[in-house]
Design a protein around this motif. Structure first.
Motif, PDB file in Angstrom:
ATOM      1  N   ARG A  15      -0.731 -11.886  -4.356  1.00 48.56           N
ATOM      2  CA  ARG A  15      -0.822 -12.681  -3.054  1.00 48.56           C
ATOM      3  C   ARG A  15       0.444 -11.820  -1.723  1.00 48.56           C
ATOM      4  N   VAL A  16       1.067 -11.169  -3.276  1.00 45.73           N
ATOM      5  CA  VAL A  16       2.019  -9.891  -1.821  1.00 45.73           C
ATOM      6  C   VAL A  16       1.169  -8.911  -1.524  1.00 45.73           C
ATOM      7  N   HIS A  17      -0.384  -8.463  -2.404  1.00 40.42           N
ATOM      8  CA  HIS A  17      -1.085  -7.483  -2.042  1.00 40.42           C
ATOM      9  C   HIS A  17      -1.781  -8.284  -0.526  1.00 40.42           C
ATOM     10  N   ARG A  18      -2.262  -9.371  -0.487  1.00 38.59           N
ATOM     11  CA  ARG A  18      -3.113  -9.887  -0.265  1.00 38.59           C
ATOM     12  C   ARG A  18      -2.207 -10.555   1.472  1.00 38.59           C
ATOM     13  N   ALA A  19      -1.224 -10.657   1.751  1.00 40.02           N
ATOM     14  CA  ALA A  19      -0.066 -10.373   2.596  1.00 40.02           C
ATOM     15  C   ALA A  19      -0.274  -9.249   3.314  1.00 40.02           C
ATOM     16  N   ALA A  20       0.490  -7.777   2.403  1.00 41.51           N
ATOM     17  CA  ALA A  20       0.293  -6.188   3.228  1.00 41.51           C
ATOM     18  C   ALA A  20      -1.509  -6.114   3.407  1.00 41.51           C
ATOM     19  N   CYS A  21      -2.313  -6.446   2.581  1.00 40.74           N
ATOM     20  CA  CYS A  21      -3.818  -5.966   3.999  1.00 40.74           C
ATOM     21  C   CYS A  21      -3.284  -6.495   5.099  1.00 40.74           C
ATOM     22  N   ARG A  22      -2.987  -8.257   5.039  1.00 42.73           N
ATOM     23  CA  ARG A  22      -3.139  -8.023   7.061  1.00 42.73           C
ATOM     24  C   ARG A  22      -1.931  -7.909   7.860  1.00 42.73           C
ATOM     25  N   LEU A  23      -0.882  -8.125   7.584  1.00 43.52           N
ATOM     26  CA  LEU A  23       0.461  -7.311   8.104  1.00 43.52           C
ATOM     27  C   LEU A  23       0.309  -5.993   8.080  1.00 43.52           C
ATOM     28  N   CYS A  24      -0.632  -5.156   7.197  1.00 39.45           N
ATOM     29  CA  CYS A  24      -0.204  -3.380   8.122  1.00 39.45           C
ATOM     30  C   CYS A  24      -1.327  -3.220   9.288  1.00 39.45           C
ATOM     31  N   LYS A  25      -2.244  -4.881   9.095  1.00 40.06           N
ATOM     32  CA  LYS A  25      -2.737  -4.320  10.435  1.00 40.06           C
ATOM     33  C   LYS A  25      -2.590  -4.978  12.353  1.00 40.06           C
ATOM     34  N   LEU A  26      -1.348  -5.382  11.663  1.00 41.43           N
ATOM     35  CA  LEU A  26      -0.839  -6.038  12.834  1.00 41.43           C
ATOM     36  C   LEU A  26      -0.534  -4.715  13.636  1.00 41.43           C
ATOM     37  N   ARG A  27       0.174  -4.689  14.949  1.00 42.57           N
ATOM     38  CA  ARG A  27       0.165  -3.681  15.860  1.00 42.57           C
ATOM     39  C   ARG A  27       1.776  -4.641  16.463  1.00 42.57           C
ATOM     40  N   GLY A  28       2.790  -3.726  16.142  1.00 35.71           N
ATOM     41  CA  GLY A  28       3.752  -3.977  16.306  1.00 35.71           C
ATOM     42  C   GLY A  28       5.018  -3.921  15.552  1.00 35.71           C
ATOM     43  N   ILE A  29       4.375  -4.009  14.500  1.00 35.10           N
ATOM     44  CA  ILE A  29       5.216  -4.313  13.173  1.00 35.10           C
ATOM     45  C   ILE A  29       6.057  -3.587  12.705  1.00 35.10           C
ATOM     46  N   CYS A  30       7.377  -3.114  12.645  1.00 33.88           N
ATOM     47  CA  CYS A  30       8.453  -2.310  12.491  1.00 33.88           C
ATOM     48  C   CYS A  30       8.365  -2.587  11.064  1.00 33.88           C
ATOM     49  N   ARG A  31       9.032  -3.403  10.269  1.00 36.17           N
ATOM     50  CA  ARG A  31       9.301  -3.660   8.985  1.00 36.17           C
ATOM     51  C   ARG A  31       9.343  -5.010   8.291  1.00 36.17           C
ATOM     52  N   TRP A  32       8.218  -5.080   6.978  1.00 34.92           N
ATOM     53  CA  TRP A  32       8.343  -6.732   6.365  1.00 34.92           C
ATOM     54  C   TRP A  32       8.950  -6.602   5.227  1.00 34.92           C
ATOM     55  N   SER A  33       9.401  -7.806   4.688  1.00 35.24           N
ATOM     56  CA  SER A  33       9.662  -7.761   2.812  1.00 35.24           C
ATOM     57  C   SER A  33       9.496  -9.593   2.689  1.00 35.24           C
ATOM     58  N   ILE A  34       9.172  -9.193   0.957  1.00 31.00           N
ATOM     59  CA  ILE A  34       8.882 -10.408   0.428  1.00 31.00           C
ATOM     60  C   ILE A  34      10.136 -10.860  -0.200  1.00 31.00           C
ATOM     61  N   ASP A  35      10.763 -11.690  -0.109  1.00 30.20           N
ATOM     62  CA  ASP A  35      12.091 -12.261  -1.349  1.00 30.20           C
ATOM     63  C   ASP A  35      10.803 -12.862  -2.464  1.00 30.20           C
ATOM     64  N   LEU A  36      10.069 -12.675  -2.711  1.00 25.75           N
ATOM     65  CA  LEU A  36       9.140 -13.548  -4.257  1.00 25.75           C
ATOM     66  C   LEU A  36      10.368 -14.722  -4.671  1.00 25.75           C
ATOM     67  N   GLU A  37      11.633 -15.087  -5.395  1.00 21.43           N
ATOM     68  CA  GLU A  37      12.228 -15.713  -5.678  1.00 21.43           C
ATOM     69  C   GLU A  37      12.268 -16.627  -4.448  1.00 21.43           C
ATOM     70  N   ASP A  38      12.477 -16.373  -3.458  1.00 25.18           N
ATOM     71  CA  ASP A  38      12.266 -17.389  -2.381  1.00 25.18           C
ATOM     72  C   ASP A  38      11.708 -17.816  -1.742  1.00 25.18           C
ATOM     73  N   CYS A  39      10.632 -16.852  -2.277  1.00 27.87           N
ATOM     74  CA  CYS A  39       9.063 -16.850  -1.063  1.00 27.87           C
ATOM     75  C   CYS A  39      10.008 -16.495   0.290  1.00 27.87           C
ATOM     76  N   VAL A  40      10.404 -15.861   0.336  1.00 29.18           N
ATOM     77  CA  VAL A  40      10.718 -15.998   1.956  1.00 29.18           C
ATOM     78  C   VAL A  40      10.348 -14.399   2.977  1.00 29.18           C
ATOM     79  N   LEU A  41       9.282 -14.394   3.528  1.00 26.60           N
ATOM     80  CA  LEU A  41       8.750 -13.217   4.555  1.00 26.60           C
ATOM     81  C   LEU A  41       9.696 -13.234   5.685  1.00 26.60           C
TER      82      LEU A  41
END
Length: 68
Positions: A15-41
Motif C-alpha cells: 500500500r505504501v508503494h501504491r500511494a507513493a506511485c500516485r503521490l510522486c505524480k502530484l505537483r506541489g508536494i514538498c515532503r510526505w511521510s506515512i506512519d504505518l503503525e497509526d496509518c497516518v499520512l
C-alpha cells in the motif's frame, strides 16, 4: 506551506508503494511521510488541497480521510 494530515488504510509495504506511485505524480508536494503503525499520512505541500489527495488515493483503492 500547508501541512495536510490524513487517516488512511496504508499499513503494508504494498500500500505504501501504491500511494507513493500516485503521490510522486502530484505537483506541489514538498515532503510526505506515512506512519504505518497509526496509518497516518502527512503531506507538506504548497499548492494542494485535501480533496486532491483524497481523490487520488481513493482512485488507487486506498482509504483516505482528513484527520482533525
Amino acid at each position: 506551506m500547508a501541512v495536510l494530515v490524513f487517516r488512511t488504510n496504508i499499513n503494508t509495504d504494498e500500500r505504501v508503494h501504491r500511494a507513493a506511485c500516485r503521490l510522486c505524480k502530484l505537483r506541489g508536494i514538498c515532503r510526505w511521510s506515512i506512519d504505518l503503525e497509526d496509518c497516518v499520512l502527512r503531506i507538506e505541500a504548497e499548492s494542494l488541497t485535501e480533496a486532491d489527495v483524497i481523490r487520488l488515493l481513493t482512485k488507487a483503492g486506498l482509504e483516505c480521510n482528513v484527520l482533525n
